[in-house]
Enzyme design. Sequence first.
Site: not given
Length: 969
Positions: A675, A677-678, A680-682, A701, A808
């Site tokens: 994954g 996202g804003a 960072g990476k997972v 993460k 969120d």
Amino acid sequence: MAMTPLLLLLCLVTLVAVPTTAAASLPADFYRLLATKAALSDPTSALAPWDQSLPPCRWPHVHCSSSSDNPSVASLLLSNLSLAGEFPAQLCSLTSLVRLDLSYNSLIGPLPPCLAALPSLRHLDLSGNAFSGEVPRSYGQGFTSLLSLSLAGNDLSGGFPAFLSNVSTLEELLLAYNPFAPSPLPADIAPGLPRLRVLWLASCGLVGKIPSSIGNLRSLVNLDLSTNNLTGEIPKTIGNLESVVQIELYSNKLSGRVPAGLGGLKELRFLDAAMNRLSGEIPADLFLAPKLESLHLYENELSGAVPSTLGHATALNDLRLFTNRLVGELPPEFGKGCPLEFLDLSDNRISGRIPATLCSAGKLEQLLILNNELVGPIPAELGECRTLTRVRLPNNRLSGAVPLDMWGLPRLYLLELAGNALSGTVGPAIALAQNLSQLLISDNHFAGVLPAQIGTLTSLVELSAANNGFSGPLPASLADVSTLSRLDLRNNSFSGELPHGVRRWQKLTQLDLAKNRLTGNIPPELGELPVLNSLDLSNNEFTGNVPVQLENLKLSLFNLSNNRLTGNLSPMFAGDTYDDSFLGNPSLCRRACPSGRRAAAGRRGLVGSVGSVLTIAGVILILGVAWFWYKYRGQYKKRGAEAGGKKWVVTSFHKVEFEEEDILSCLDDEDNVVGTGAAGKVYRAVVGRGGGADDDVVAVKKLWGVAGAAARKDKDGKAVMKDTFEAEVTTLGRIRHKNIVKLWCCLRSGDRGLLVYEYMPNGSLGDLLHGGKGSLLDWPMRYRIMVDAAEGLSYLHHDCAPPIVHRDVKSNNILLDAEFGAKVADFGVAMVIGDGPNAVSAIAGSCGYIAPEYSYTLRITEKSDVYSFGVVMLELVTGKKAVGPELGDKDLVSWVRGSIEHNGVDSVLDPRLAGESRDEMRKVLNVALHCSSSLPINRPSMRSVVKLLLEVLPDCKPAVVDEKESIDV
């Protein structure tokens, strides 16, 4: 026989001459009501009785004029009937209409200009709907008889409709909670509204100063300008509002002094100017207003002493002045002549003694004066105040003994006296305090034994008595308090063994008995406590072995150091993870303990017999290490460069059996990315010993540099960085719930951070539902996901102290485990809130999920999460995304409401679930629409959402496991 044709003729004449009721025509107004019924969506069938089987003046919600010959509609009361659709134009033809109430429905579209032409209309209430666009200008030119106009709680935009001040007949004008463009109040508001009694303009986007002309509204009873962006001083002319009962100015940016002269307002009962920037002293005459019941001036910059006139406030029952800069002593007879119920003066510098007269009227319920400079004893009179429910007096300079009767107040649920110099003992009268939930008396000079009666408190959740002088054994009855979540008795002189029966502490999350004189064995039953997260028994005199049952615990803090423990540690505890957990126990062995000469001789013989084997093994080992170094030195250099040469600092929140290198090695392979996202990476990381079936899988993460930070500003406007890494650690590191994703540990190195979570093999709900695999989620599975996620959010809102708002909530932040159980994740923008709404300086959240009031007030409450969760529920029911091309220019909430209006409820249900549980889906849809109401007050709490969802399938309730932990962030 000759009479038969004549009789037939007479019967026919009679039938023609006397029409039946069914054939009789309706007055014109009622045909218009039938057309209205046809134009509206009526999911609850509230208008079903509107037909010709009843006389029209007996139709529900309809009141007729007094004329019986030609009746007309005088009042139409359709409030809170779940009606949907646009405003029915036929209502504009009801020329005799005096009252029209369509409040709290789901009506959409623009406001109808034609209403202004109705000659008899006196009361118009369209509040609590979703009307949008600008207020028609005809409203300021028509309405020749209108007395009350309520448009509150809609989605009206454009500039603030100042032209409404021209409706000279108005007595009530209610426009609150609409996202009008930033606009000032009319400079000369009074001349056009000479009869105005109610002006409710909360959260209307108002800016600029409050005009001094406001004081000319001499008939005004209720003035509410709260939750706007008003600046400048409160005008002195507000003291001219001779009829005013309530003034609400809270949550603006008002500055300067509270004006003098308010004490002359003979009818004033409620004044709230909290959460502003008011300064200076509180005017002495303010407390002389003869009917003043409630005064809220908290969270300002007020200074000086509380006026002595406070002692003359004869009607005051609610005073909140917390978080200011007030100094000096309180009037010694304060409370003697008033029915005081609620007093909060916390976070000031108030000195002197607590007035003994605070409960003279016998009504005081909440006494909050924490973080001040109070001295002297707690008055004995407070021990007789049986109405008290909440007492918070920590961090003062109080001394002496607590009144004996105070320990046993029957309604008291919170007694917080920590951080003073109080002495004496806890009295046996505490047995009478059966409502007591939290007893917080740490950091005082209490002594003696804890009374056995403390074990009779069946509601006790937290007992904190650390850093006192208590002695003697722990009462055996303490083990009977099965409700305990936190027990902190560190740094006392308790002796003897732990009480038997500690396995009854099934809800205990923290046990801290460090720095006492406790003896005996550590009870193996401690390992049976399912949610115990922190265990500190250090610096005591415990003996015996470390129970192997403690391996079952998932601990973020584990300390048994400086005792007299003996024997061998189990292999798990012998690892490096627990290096500091057993210090100061010289007879405790990390490996097999020596057992005399025979063991020594055996070891020498063993060494001689396997010497050659070890030599060969040593050579092989050296060659293996050399090969390993050659093979992987490039990767080590790469990771060393990434970490800037700094050592990684590991913080564990649960028992972990993997090493730092297990985590870092997964970051070298981009194939492990699951994954992005804003923040960072997972990565997916397999950690374990041999790469076999027993290995664990975790999610990592990676937050590198500014990728994990979100900009915000402090109260002075200076830019600061709030790190996503810190937000997640602060939140997830301290809470435990089956529906909150588990944070195993975190690694830090400079401005780099790694967060290691439990791995959720089925990914996010959003990816699964909208990524082509939505058909895998049948209705029972979707229902379970809703309940799981709702319980997780309910825990954050209602079982954490203070509450936590996620900020969120969306389908991509709800993760699914191997059995499709749901867990709430991603707490990078989560926020701890106190009493009331909290201001933020930037919007957090995702498009389509953000509550409408959040986007223009920048004030966050739990109801913002409820709105977002309502959108998630709509996704599960409809199969649609929160925003997307298939919805056109609408978000999902607007699309659902519009589709229901035009095509009915079934048109929005996910076609992939055709024929499956349609009735349950409709019920859930109704809950989702309540959650996504445009008006926060109409949304249920998350606790209510859980209840409503469980009632959808009362015979199939999911199993609920109690894994809660109350926290104090």
